[in-house]
Write a protein that holds these residues in place. Structure first.
Motif, PDB file in Angstrom:
ATOM      1  N   ARG A 109     -57.050  64.756  19.385  1.00 48.22           N
ATOM      2  CA  ARG A 109     -55.683  64.485  18.946  1.00 48.22           C
ATOM      3  C   ARG A 109     -55.147  63.317  19.763  1.00 48.22           C
ATOM      4  O   ARG A 109     -55.303  63.288  20.990  1.00 48.22           O
ATOM      5  CB  ARG A 109     -54.794  65.714  19.149  1.00 48.22           C
ATOM      6  CG  ARG A 109     -53.352  65.524  18.676  1.00 48.22           C
ATOM      7  CD  ARG A 109     -52.494  66.740  19.006  1.00 48.22           C
ATOM      8  NE  ARG A 109     -52.922  67.895  18.261  1.00 48.22           N
ATOM      9  CZ  ARG A 109     -52.506  68.201  17.021  1.00 48.22           C
ATOM     10  NH1 ARG A 109     -51.666  67.391  16.402  1.00 48.22           N
ATOM     11  NH2 ARG A 109     -52.924  69.280  16.423  1.00 48.22           N
ATOM     12  N   ASN A 110     -54.526  62.335  19.077  1.00 49.01           N
ATOM     13  CA  ASN A 110     -53.885  61.253  19.796  1.00 49.01           C
ATOM     14  C   ASN A 110     -52.518  60.958  19.182  1.00 49.01           C
ATOM     15  O   ASN A 110     -52.156  61.529  18.139  1.00 49.01           O
ATOM     16  CB  ASN A 110     -54.775  59.998  19.826  1.00 49.01           C
ATOM     17  CG  ASN A 110     -55.091  59.467  18.436  1.00 49.01           C
ATOM     18  OD1 ASN A 110     -54.311  59.652  17.495  1.00 49.01           O
ATOM     19  ND2 ASN A 110     -56.226  58.802  18.312  1.00 49.01           N
TER      20      ASN A 110
ATOM     21  N   GLY B  89     -52.789  61.702  15.282  1.00 48.88           N
ATOM     22  CA  GLY B  89     -52.702  63.156  15.285  1.00 48.88           C
ATOM     23  C   GLY B  89     -54.076  63.781  15.448  1.00 48.88           C
ATOM     24  O   GLY B  89     -54.924  63.257  16.155  1.00 48.88           O
ATOM     25  N   ARG B  90     -54.311  64.872  14.749  1.00 50.14           N
ATOM     26  CA  ARG B  90     -55.569  65.614  14.871  1.00 50.14           C
ATOM     27  C   ARG B  90     -56.587  65.090  13.865  1.00 50.14           C
ATOM     28  O   ARG B  90     -56.283  64.936  12.682  1.00 50.14           O
ATOM     29  CB  ARG B  90     -55.311  67.108  14.609  1.00 50.14           C
ATOM     30  CG  ARG B  90     -56.502  68.033  14.792  1.00 50.14           C
ATOM     31  CD  ARG B  90     -56.005  69.462  14.616  1.00 50.14           C
ATOM     32  NE  ARG B  90     -57.009  70.464  14.849  1.00 50.14           N
ATOM     33  CZ  ARG B  90     -57.700  71.084  13.884  1.00 50.14           C
ATOM     34  NH1 ARG B  90     -57.476  70.768  12.613  1.00 50.14           N
ATOM     35  NH2 ARG B  90     -58.586  72.017  14.175  1.00 50.14           N
ATOM     36  N   ARG B  91     -57.813  64.813  14.340  1.00 48.97           N
ATOM     37  CA  ARG B  91     -58.882  64.347  13.466  1.00 48.97           C
ATOM     38  C   ARG B  91     -60.226  64.693  14.091  1.00 48.97           C
ATOM     39  O   ARG B  91     -60.316  65.072  15.263  1.00 48.97           O
ATOM     40  CB  ARG B  91     -58.789  62.848  13.249  1.00 48.97           C
ATOM     41  CG  ARG B  91     -58.937  62.018  14.508  1.00 48.97           C
ATOM     42  CD  ARG B  91     -59.181  60.557  14.173  1.00 48.97           C
ATOM     43  NE  ARG B  91     -59.128  59.699  15.345  1.00 48.97           N
ATOM     44  CZ  ARG B  91     -60.125  59.568  16.224  1.00 48.97           C
ATOM     45  NH1 ARG B  91     -61.234  60.274  16.084  1.00 48.97           N
ATOM     46  NH2 ARG B  91     -60.001  58.752  17.262  1.00 48.97           N
TER      47      ARG B  91
END
Length: 267
Positions: free
Chosen positions: A147-148, A152-154
């Protein structure tokens, strides 16, 4: 003519100052790592000696009367039989064996394991001692996602893995580089372990973990470690450690057993 460089250099785009100077300063910096922790305070014991003896006694009863299934690894089953365990093949599945352990067998084998051991790092100053009163901090293991702030979440990629490896190396309070810092799903499973081990070797000189998702991948890990440390050193010292997990409930399969045998035979 002299080999002494000028005290100042041009700072324009074509000069050696500016970005070039900053880059040189960054890449020439040595990170001072914190040594692993040796506990001076005795660990808190949640159980009394009598309670521990009860747990062990009941565990030995389960091992003797119920046993554990070993799946698709006849060599491991033969090793247990030679050690004195009772082995019976499953009537429903010829690849599955139920192994029962006489009381005292497992305890006697556990005694052959050292209370502590040194895992050697590429940089000897970063070697760690596992076990005993030693505490070694390592990063998280195995997350498939990252997550960054931007995305976001990937799912994670090998570039994420490289970035995490560099970050772990730069953090003095993490004594160990770990293993699967994240799961790089952009690389095929069959060769993913090679990229991860190579990343640990290239971007860090802390100790690292072997791949255990198949016996041949553990063998690849050992071969790569031999390139770094030398075959004789690997034969005589621990340069990798890893996680060998049982399946639930009470089953060992050929994947984990295959990795376990490769790493054990490589000492």
């Amino acid at each position: 003519m002299t080999d002494v460089q000028p005290a100042t250099a041009p700072t324009g785009r074509r000069g050696r100052g500016g970005a070039d100077a900053r880059r040189t300063a960054r890449t020439s910096t040595t990170v001072k790592q914190a040594g692993f922790i040796r506990r001076a305070v005795k660990p808190y014991e949640p159980f009394s000696d009598e309670q521990l003896e009860l747990i062990e006694r009941n565990a030995e009863t389960v091992l003797q009367e119920t046993g554990i299934d070993f799946y698709e690894d006849e060599e491991a089953v033969r090793m247990w039989k030679d050690a004195g365990a009772d082995v019976k093949a499953s009537a429903a599945d010829p690849k599955r064996f139920r192994v029962r352990f006489p009381k005292g067998l497992v305890r006697s084998l556990i005694k052959t394991a050292p209370r502590e051991y040194v895992q050697h790092a590429r940089n000897p100053a970063n070697s760690v001692t596992i076990g005993g009163n030693n505490m070694v901090f390592a990063p998280v293991y195995g997350p498939p996602f990252i997550r960054n702030l931007d995305e976001g979440r990937r799912y994670a990629t090998i570039e994420d893995f490289r970035n995490f490896a560099k970050l772990v190396y730069m953090l003095p309070s993490l004594h160990h580089a770990g293993g699967t810092l994240c799961e790089p799903v952009d690389i095929p499973v069959a060769k993913r372990h090679l990229d991860m081990i190579y990343t640990h070797i290239k971007y860090s000189d802390k100790p690292f973990m072997a791949s255990v998702t198949a016996g041949e991948r553990s063998a690849d890990s050992v071969a790569m470690a031999e390139m770094v440390f030398g075959k004789e050193f690997v034969d005589q010292n621990c340069v990798m450690t890893s996680l060998i997990n049982a399946n639930s409930p009470m089953v060992w399969d050929c994947v984990m057993l295959g990795a376990l045998k490769v790493l054990a035979r490589a000492n």
